[in-house]
Each structure stands twice: as structure tokens, then as C-alpha cells.
Design a protein around this motif. Sequence first.
Motif, PDB file in Angstrom:
ATOM      1  N   ALA A  40       3.627  -1.847  -7.893  1.00  0.00           N
ATOM      2  CA  ALA A  40       3.401  -0.745  -8.838  1.00  0.00           C
ATOM      3  C   ALA A  40       2.651   0.397  -8.159  1.00  0.00           C
ATOM      4  O   ALA A  40       2.998   1.572  -8.335  1.00  0.00           O
ATOM      5  CB  ALA A  40       2.630  -1.253 -10.053  1.00  0.00           C
ATOM      6  N   LEU A  41       1.627   0.077  -7.365  1.00  0.00           N
ATOM      7  CA  LEU A  41       0.866   1.130  -6.684  1.00  0.00           C
ATOM      8  C   LEU A  41       1.746   1.863  -5.678  1.00  0.00           C
ATOM      9  O   LEU A  41       1.686   3.098  -5.565  1.00  0.00           O
ATOM     10  CB  LEU A  41      -0.348   0.522  -5.984  1.00  0.00           C
ATOM     11  CG  LEU A  41      -1.491   0.138  -6.909  1.00  0.00           C
ATOM     12  CD1 LEU A  41      -2.550  -0.622  -6.141  1.00  0.00           C
ATOM     13  CD2 LEU A  41      -2.101   1.391  -7.494  1.00  0.00           C
ATOM     14  N   ASP A  42       2.590   1.108  -4.960  1.00  0.00           N
ATOM     15  CA  ASP A  42       3.484   1.721  -3.980  1.00  0.00           C
ATOM     16  C   ASP A  42       4.450   2.692  -4.660  1.00  0.00           C
ATOM     17  O   ASP A  42       4.669   3.816  -4.187  1.00  0.00           O
ATOM     18  CB  ASP A  42       4.252   0.600  -3.263  1.00  0.00           C
ATOM     19  CG  ASP A  42       4.976   1.108  -2.039  1.00  0.00           C
ATOM     20  OD1 ASP A  42       4.325   1.755  -1.209  1.00  0.00           O
ATOM     21  OD2 ASP A  42       6.182   0.851  -1.916  1.00  0.00           O
ATOM     22  N   THR A  43       4.985   2.276  -5.806  1.00  0.00           N
ATOM     23  CA  THR A  43       5.919   3.140  -6.526  1.00  0.00           C
ATOM     24  C   THR A  43       5.211   4.353  -7.115  1.00  0.00           C
ATOM     25  O   THR A  43       5.788   5.438  -7.203  1.00  0.00           O
ATOM     26  CB  THR A  43       6.621   2.341  -7.625  1.00  0.00           C
ATOM     27  OG1 THR A  43       7.054   1.117  -7.067  1.00  0.00           O
ATOM     28  CG2 THR A  43       7.814   3.077  -8.154  1.00  0.00           C
ATOM     29  N   MET A  44       3.938   4.174  -7.518  1.00  0.00           N
ATOM     30  CA  MET A  44       3.186   5.334  -8.016  1.00  0.00           C
ATOM     31  C   MET A  44       3.042   6.379  -6.924  1.00  0.00           C
ATOM     32  O   MET A  44       3.157   7.583  -7.178  1.00  0.00           O
ATOM     33  CB  MET A  44       1.802   4.899  -8.503  1.00  0.00           C
ATOM     34  CG  MET A  44       1.813   4.229  -9.835  1.00  0.00           C
ATOM     35  SD  MET A  44       0.163   3.821 -10.378  1.00  0.00           S
ATOM     36  CE  MET A  44      -0.174   5.207 -11.415  1.00  0.00           C
ATOM     37  N   VAL A  45       2.784   5.935  -5.695  1.00  0.00           N
ATOM     38  CA  VAL A  45       2.667   6.893  -4.589  1.00  0.00           C
ATOM     39  C   VAL A  45       3.976   7.653  -4.402  1.00  0.00           C
ATOM     40  O   VAL A  45       3.980   8.885  -4.235  1.00  0.00           O
ATOM     41  CB  VAL A  45       2.254   6.160  -3.294  1.00  0.00           C
ATOM     42  CG1 VAL A  45       2.365   7.083  -2.101  1.00  0.00           C
ATOM     43  CG2 VAL A  45       0.844   5.659  -3.407  1.00  0.00           C
ATOM     44  N   ILE A  46       5.116   6.925  -4.499  1.00  0.00           N
ATOM     45  CA  ILE A  46       6.420   7.578  -4.356  1.00  0.00           C
ATOM     46  C   ILE A  46       6.609   8.656  -5.427  1.00  0.00           C
ATOM     47  O   ILE A  46       7.022   9.782  -5.152  1.00  0.00           O
ATOM     48  CB  ILE A  46       7.546   6.526  -4.458  1.00  0.00           C
ATOM     49  CG1 ILE A  46       7.430   5.485  -3.353  1.00  0.00           C
ATOM     50  CG2 ILE A  46       8.911   7.180  -4.444  1.00  0.00           C
ATOM     51  CD1 ILE A  46       7.646   6.025  -1.994  1.00  0.00           C
ATOM     52  N   ASN A  47       6.253   8.291  -6.686  1.00  0.00           N
ATOM     53  CA  ASN A  47       6.438   9.256  -7.775  1.00  0.00           C
ATOM     54  C   ASN A  47       5.517  10.454  -7.627  1.00  0.00           C
ATOM     55  O   ASN A  47       5.894  11.582  -7.960  1.00  0.00           O
ATOM     56  CB  ASN A  47       6.213   8.570  -9.120  1.00  0.00           C
ATOM     57  CG  ASN A  47       7.370   7.674  -9.476  1.00  0.00           C
ATOM     58  OD1 ASN A  47       8.495   7.937  -9.114  1.00  0.00           O
ATOM     59  ND2 ASN A  47       7.081   6.594 -10.180  1.00  0.00           N
ATOM     60  N   VAL A  48       4.293  10.219  -7.131  1.00  0.00           N
ATOM     61  CA  VAL A  48       3.371  11.345  -6.952  1.00  0.00           C
ATOM     62  C   VAL A  48       3.880  12.266  -5.847  1.00  0.00           C
ATOM     63  O   VAL A  48       3.747  13.495  -5.948  1.00  0.00           O
ATOM     64  CB  VAL A  48       1.946  10.823  -6.668  1.00  0.00           C
ATOM     65  CG1 VAL A  48       1.049  11.947  -6.198  1.00  0.00           C
ATOM     66  CG2 VAL A  48       1.369  10.213  -7.913  1.00  0.00           C
ATOM     67  N   ILE A  49       4.497  11.692  -4.794  1.00  0.00           N
ATOM     68  CA  ILE A  49       5.100  12.542  -3.761  1.00  0.00           C
ATOM     69  C   ILE A  49       6.185  13.413  -4.390  1.00  0.00           C
ATOM     70  O   ILE A  49       6.285  14.611  -4.102  1.00  0.00           O
ATOM     71  CB  ILE A  49       5.667  11.682  -2.611  1.00  0.00           C
ATOM     72  CG1 ILE A  49       4.545  11.002  -1.865  1.00  0.00           C
ATOM     73  CG2 ILE A  49       6.466  12.538  -1.648  1.00  0.00           C
ATOM     74  CD1 ILE A  49       5.032   9.981  -0.870  1.00  0.00           C
ATOM     75  N   GLY A  50       6.985  12.821  -5.289  1.00  0.00           N
ATOM     76  CA  GLY A  50       7.994  13.615  -5.991  1.00  0.00           C
ATOM     77  C   GLY A  50       7.375  14.748  -6.789  1.00  0.00           C
ATOM     78  O   GLY A  50       7.870  15.875  -6.777  1.00  0.00           O
ATOM     79  N   LEU A  51       6.247  14.463  -7.471  1.00  0.00           N
ATOM     80  CA  LEU A  51       5.559  15.514  -8.239  1.00  0.00           C
ATOM     81  C   LEU A  51       5.072  16.622  -7.322  1.00  0.00           C
ATOM     82  O   LEU A  51       5.148  17.805  -7.666  1.00  0.00           O
ATOM     83  CB  LEU A  51       4.365  14.913  -8.992  1.00  0.00           C
ATOM     84  CG  LEU A  51       4.637  14.257 -10.328  1.00  0.00           C
ATOM     85  CD1 LEU A  51       3.338  13.745 -10.912  1.00  0.00           C
ATOM     86  CD2 LEU A  51       5.257  15.234 -11.279  1.00  0.00           C
ATOM     87  N   ILE A  52       4.546  16.259  -6.139  1.00  0.00           N
ATOM     88  CA  ILE A  52       4.044  17.280  -5.213  1.00  0.00           C
ATOM     89  C   ILE A  52       5.199  18.153  -4.725  1.00  0.00           C
ATOM     90  O   ILE A  52       5.059  19.376  -4.613  1.00  0.00           O
ATOM     91  CB  ILE A  52       3.308  16.621  -4.032  1.00  0.00           C
ATOM     92  CG1 ILE A  52       2.017  15.979  -4.516  1.00  0.00           C
ATOM     93  CG2 ILE A  52       2.989  17.638  -2.964  1.00  0.00           C
ATOM     94  CD1 ILE A  52       1.267  15.260  -3.447  1.00  0.00           C
TER      95      ILE A  52
END
Lengths: 93, 140
Positions: A40-52
Motif C-alpha cells: 500500500a505504501l509503495d502504491t501511494m508513492v506511485i500515485n503521489v508521483i502521478g499527482l506531482i
Amino acid sequence: MMSPVLFWALGFGFAALGLALAFNLVRLFKGPGTADRILALDTMVINVIGLIVLTGIAGGSGIAFQAALLLAMVGFVGTAAYAKFCLRGDIIE
Amino acid sequence: MIGGVPLADALVAALIVLGSVFALIGSWGMVRLPSLMERLHSPTKATTLGLGALLVGSVAYFQLVKGEWTTHELLVSVFLFITAPISANLIAKVHLHRLHLAEPNEPASVAGVPLPPPSGSGWATYEAPHEDTPGDMIGD
């Protein structure tokens, strides 16, 4: 000036990625295992990169991609360190 | 022009929508799928297709709409394509390791607990952690 189709696409993208982060939080709280929480934490990082990346398009500046690259590196190191800690009880042996 | 919309804007908007839909589907799959080995599958789509489309959309936006050439995005996507399988492998190893230690919080996948390797040295996953480290599961 940004065209309306791009404006709405960016709005949709922000909403979809925010909803995806909420789904990741659900998995982070529910678990049940440690591996689920790391995932879950790994996927959150991926999604935050998308937001950036979306922020960079919306702001029209190339600065955001330095942050995206940095977050990609730090996210991978964090996941690897957490997994290594669970596997071996030690990160740097 | 497509219906009064410039072609470049339409392309960038389509790539943004495609990427964010894939990211959303990946995270929804992670909530919905039944066990960890299945759940590992869905966020990989968010990483490769979702972020890949977003980053290509960003390159196209700066190139076609703003007229600037940027390559940072390609660097991000190359880095993610290299690291995504490694972190997925490490997470699967943590899952197998904790199954092997019979941790009660770690439910087996639909296919059940995988058998240990037939003989010899075994997987690195099944080696015991060092003693007196937090991972040795003694006393916790």
C-alpha cells in the motif's frame, strides 16, 4: 491560457488520483499482513508521483519533475529497506 | 483540430485521462482482490501504464503546447520501469517469509502456502534472520 479540454482532463486526473490514494489508505489500514502494508505504501508513492506530474502540467513549469524523480528514488529505497528489514532483521548487513 | 479543439491539447488530455484511469483501477484492484499474491498484480498496471501515460502526456504537453523540450519525465519512467519489478519481488518475498514463520496476521493466498524448494540450500526467503535482531520473531 489552457484550453477547456485540458482543464477538465487535469481536474479528472486530480480527482482520480486522489480517489486512488483513498483506496490505498483503506488497504493500509485493513492490512492484514505486513506485506500488504508495504504494498500500500509503495502504491501511494506511485500515485503521489502521478499527482506531482499533473501539478507540473497544471503549473506549466518543469521544476516539478525534479521532485517526481526524487520521490521515485526515495520511494523505491524506502520499500526495499522495509522489505529487507522484514526479511533479514537488518537493512545493511 | 478535432471539433474546435487543437490536436495537441486533445492528445495530452487523452493521455492524462488514460493514465489516471489506470492508476485508479490499480488502486481499486488492490482494495478488491482477495489475497496478497493477487493484490501484487494490480498496482503494477498503475506503475507502468498509468504513470507511463501521464509522463508521456507531460512530454507531449511541454513539447507540443509550450514548445519546450524536456526529458526529465522519460528519466522518471525509466527509473520506475526498472525498480517496479524489484520492489514487487521484495514484497512477495516478505509475504513468503512471514507465511513460513506462520505469522497469524499473514493469510495465505488463494492457491495456498507454496511448498518449500525440493532440496539443497533453499530460497533466500526461507533463511532465518540473524539472532538478536527485530526480525527474528523471538519474544514478539
